[in-house]
Design an enzyme around this catalytic site. Structure first.
Site, PDB file in Angstrom:
ATOM      1  N   GLU A 264     -13.778   6.389  99.615  1.00  0.00           N
ATOM      2  CA  GLU A 264     -12.432   6.389  98.933  1.00  0.00           C
ATOM      3  C   GLU A 264     -12.057   8.139  98.778  1.00  0.00           C
ATOM      4  O   GLU A 264     -12.963   8.831  98.243  1.00  0.00           O
ATOM      5  CB  GLU A 264     -12.370   5.585  97.583  1.00  0.00           C
ATOM      6  CG  GLU A 264     -12.491   4.389  97.586  1.00  0.00           C
ATOM      7  CD  GLU A 264     -12.352   3.590  96.322  1.00  0.00           C
ATOM      8  OE1 GLU A 264     -11.793   4.320  95.535  1.00  0.00           O
ATOM      9  OE2 GLU A 264     -13.028   2.698  95.765  1.00  0.00           O
ATOM     10  N   GLU A 318       0.425  -1.543  96.060  1.00  0.00           N
ATOM     11  CA  GLU A 318      -0.140  -2.759  95.418  1.00  0.00           C
ATOM     12  C   GLU A 318       0.716  -3.021  94.131  1.00  0.00           C
ATOM     13  O   GLU A 318       0.204  -2.250  93.248  1.00  0.00           O
ATOM     14  CB  GLU A 318      -1.629  -2.881  95.413  1.00  0.00           C
ATOM     15  CG  GLU A 318      -2.128  -2.585  96.730  1.00  0.00           C
ATOM     16  CD  GLU A 318      -3.872  -2.365  96.460  1.00  0.00           C
ATOM     17  OE1 GLU A 318      -4.458  -3.606  96.024  1.00  0.00           O
ATOM     18  OE2 GLU A 318      -4.517  -1.494  96.619  1.00  0.00           O
ATOM     19  N   LYS A 321      -0.973  -3.630  90.164  1.00  0.00           N
ATOM     20  CA  LYS A 321      -1.779  -2.652  89.379  1.00  0.00           C
ATOM     21  C   LYS A 321      -1.273  -2.102  88.228  1.00  0.00           C
ATOM     22  O   LYS A 321       0.187  -2.418  88.076  1.00  0.00           O
ATOM     23  CB  LYS A 321      -2.159  -1.521  90.283  1.00  0.00           C
ATOM     24  CG  LYS A 321      -3.184  -1.975  91.372  1.00  0.00           C
ATOM     25  CD  LYS A 321      -3.863  -0.810  92.312  1.00  0.00           C
ATOM     26  CE  LYS A 321      -5.167  -1.219  92.700  1.00  0.00           C
ATOM     27  NZ  LYS A 321      -5.637  -0.191  93.641  1.00  0.00           N
ATOM     28  N   GLU A 326      -1.230   3.919  90.085  1.00  0.00           N
ATOM     29  CA  GLU A 326      -1.936   3.000  90.643  1.00  0.00           C
ATOM     30  C   GLU A 326      -1.367   2.253  91.688  1.00  0.00           C
ATOM     31  O   GLU A 326      -2.030   1.810  92.597  1.00  0.00           O
ATOM     32  CB  GLU A 326      -2.721   2.356  89.639  1.00  0.00           C
ATOM     33  CG  GLU A 326      -3.783   3.093  89.040  1.00  0.00           C
ATOM     34  CD  GLU A 326      -4.620   2.165  87.944  1.00  0.00           C
ATOM     35  OE1 GLU A 326      -5.346   1.494  88.283  1.00  0.00           O
ATOM     36  OE2 GLU A 326      -4.349   2.622  86.625  1.00  0.00           O
TER      37      GLU A 326
END
Length: 489
Positions: A264, A318, A321, A326
């Site tokens: 990541e 997303e 989150k 985030e």
């Protein structure tokens, strides 16, 4: 000066042609983390088809064993890394449970779906759960044994670590695993990796380690660098420094030969009001330069001449989150339009940031421009104007009588010229750099009758009128002709 020998001429020509071919046809090989904490994402089958046909992404990593996702990537040529949930690790430290898990989550899809790695949990040490930490390596061993018993030899087992595993990392040569875990936990894990030829997975995030003073260092931009007196090596970016700190810790235990995979890393394109450096420009800079760097073969100061298998976080923004940052790590929006491009789109189908709603002047979805930074000097901007005009980009609108002549200032004229260049040469982030005086914007700078272009322009003469790729292809042809002449002459 002595005339080069024919063999040297051939070598130089071969080298030049090879570099030019790589310049034209390079498509960065990169992986992405495919997270699903959102309620508006496309179906896995649409995602798989999009990645296969529209991008050069050749591997994904998911944070579970979602059967719909694993099944969707069958016969795509895109490999999948699946993840064992932290809650399942203790049970999987026993072989029968591991065999059952492999049967249900791997063999049910393999080999139609190429499964590359099994990640056992994620950042286990950060949980501070002693039982979970103690069961991680036994689970890795049990899953490996279960794969072997099923005659599966091309799937490797690992576990991703945050940089919190290090007690010290600055300078990189001082890198050392946390006391109490180095010999007891990490030496056995690294021995497992050596024996199974599996990689040590890490999650380096310069995003979490930068300060205002080290922003350029974190973004792969021009900076003063960091000199490591312990090795005599100079570091020009934080990513390399973080990798080498991990390498140093591994090497201190005698495991410098174990491969490293970046499981990541990323940078969000938007942040909360107290995060001024969390923005689109910096996300483009970090992830774009990252993709180039890990594919370059340059490696790091302590690991030279290496490429690093890397998974950008993340595939999508997303929306479930908890914070703006985030929610904003994605390369793509849920409708599959790019938030920005880091040279992973096939045939340059999308060329830059796709704007979202903004306050103030109009902003159109998919349209982007280049403009001067607020702190750029008139001297630097005049150099930008001179350069753009010298290579044939149309500057008539900012000439006397043109629709963009007024206001007759260096900044105003540079704004138009820099954008004209940016639009003419592929709209890459580097095309708006101008020695760090340009910035990408999603707000249309057009005014009155002065219309700023938002797509490719024709240049003013025949040579400049070709795209950069066309010019490079022409150069390849010329060099190839010279090579043929040498071979026949």
């Amino acid at each position: 000066m002595a005339t080069p020998k024919p063999s040297l001429k051939l070598f130089l020509l071969f080298t030049a042609i090879n570099l030019l071919i790589r310049r034209v046809f390079a498509a960065y090989s990169i992986g992405v983390n495919y997270g699903t904490i959102a309620d508006n994402l496309p179906t896995p089958s649409k995602v798989a088809n999009f990645l296969k046909t529209q991008t050069t992404i050749d591997r994904i990593k998911i944070f579970d064993t979602n059967p719909d996702i694993i099944r969707a990537f069958a016969d795509t040529g895109i490999s999948v890394t699946v993840t064992v949930g932290n809650v399942d690790i203790s049970a999987l430290s026993k072989l029968p449970a591991a065999q059952s898990w492999i049967s249900n989550n791997i063999l049910a899809f393999y080999p139609l779906t190429t499964i590359r790695y099994i990640a056992v949990g994620n950042e286990i040490l950060a949980t501070s759960d002693k039982s979970l930490i103690a069961h991680t390596l036994p689970a890795m061993k049990a899953l490996t044994s279960a794969l072997e018993l099923a005659n599966v030899t091309d799937i490797k087992v690992s576990t991703p670590h945050s940089l919190g595993i290090l007690s010290t990392s600055d300078p990189p040569s001082s890198g050392r695993f946390r006391s109490g875990y180095d010999r007891v936990l990490f030496a056995p894990i690294l021995e497992f990796h050596r024996q199974t030829k599996s990689p040590f997975m890490i999650n380096p995030y310069p995003y979490f380690g930068f300060s205002a003073a080290t922003l350029n260092y974190a973004l792969f931009k021009s900076n003063d660098g960091l000199f490591d007196a312990g090795t005599g090596k100079n570091y020009t970016n934080m990513f390399d420094a973080q990798l080498d700190a991990v390498y140093s810790a591994m090497d201190k235990l005698g495991y410098g030969d174990v491969d490293i995979v970046v499981a990541e890393t990323g940078w969000p394109s938007a942040g909360d009001p107290n995060q001024p450096d969390v923005n689109l420009e910096n996300a483009v800079s970090y992830n774009g330069n990252l993709a180039k760097h890990v594919n370059s073969g340059l490696g790091t100061p302590l690991m030279p001449n290496r490429t690093f298998e890397t998974y950008i976080f993340a595939l999508f923004n997303e929306n479930l989150k908890p914070s703006v940052a985030e929610q904003s790590f994605g390369l793509f929006k849920p409708d599959l339009s790019p938030v920005y491009d880091v040279d992973i789109l096939r045939n340059h189908q999308a060329l830059g940031p796709a704007a979202g709603p903004t306050e103030g002047p109009s902003s159109d979805l998919g349209k982007i421009w280049c403009e001067p930074k607020s702190d750029a000097s008139d001297e630097a901007l005049q150099k930008n104007i001179d350069y753009v005009c010298s290579i044939g980009v149309d500057s008539q609108p900012i000439q006397d009588g043109g629709p963009c002549f007024n206001p007759n200032t260096v900044r105003s004229h540079a704004s138009y010229a820099m954008n004209a260049y940016y639009q003419s040469f592929g709209r890459s982030d580097l095309g708006c750099d101008f020695n760090h005086t340009g910035v990408i914007t999603t707000t249309d700078p057009s005014y009155q009758s002065c219309d700023y272009p938002d797509e490719g322009l024709k240049l003013q003469n025949s040579v400049a009128g070709m795209s950069t790729e066309s010019c490079t292809v022409q150069m390849i042809f010329i060099l190839s002709f010279c090579l043929a002449s040498l071979l026949t002459g």
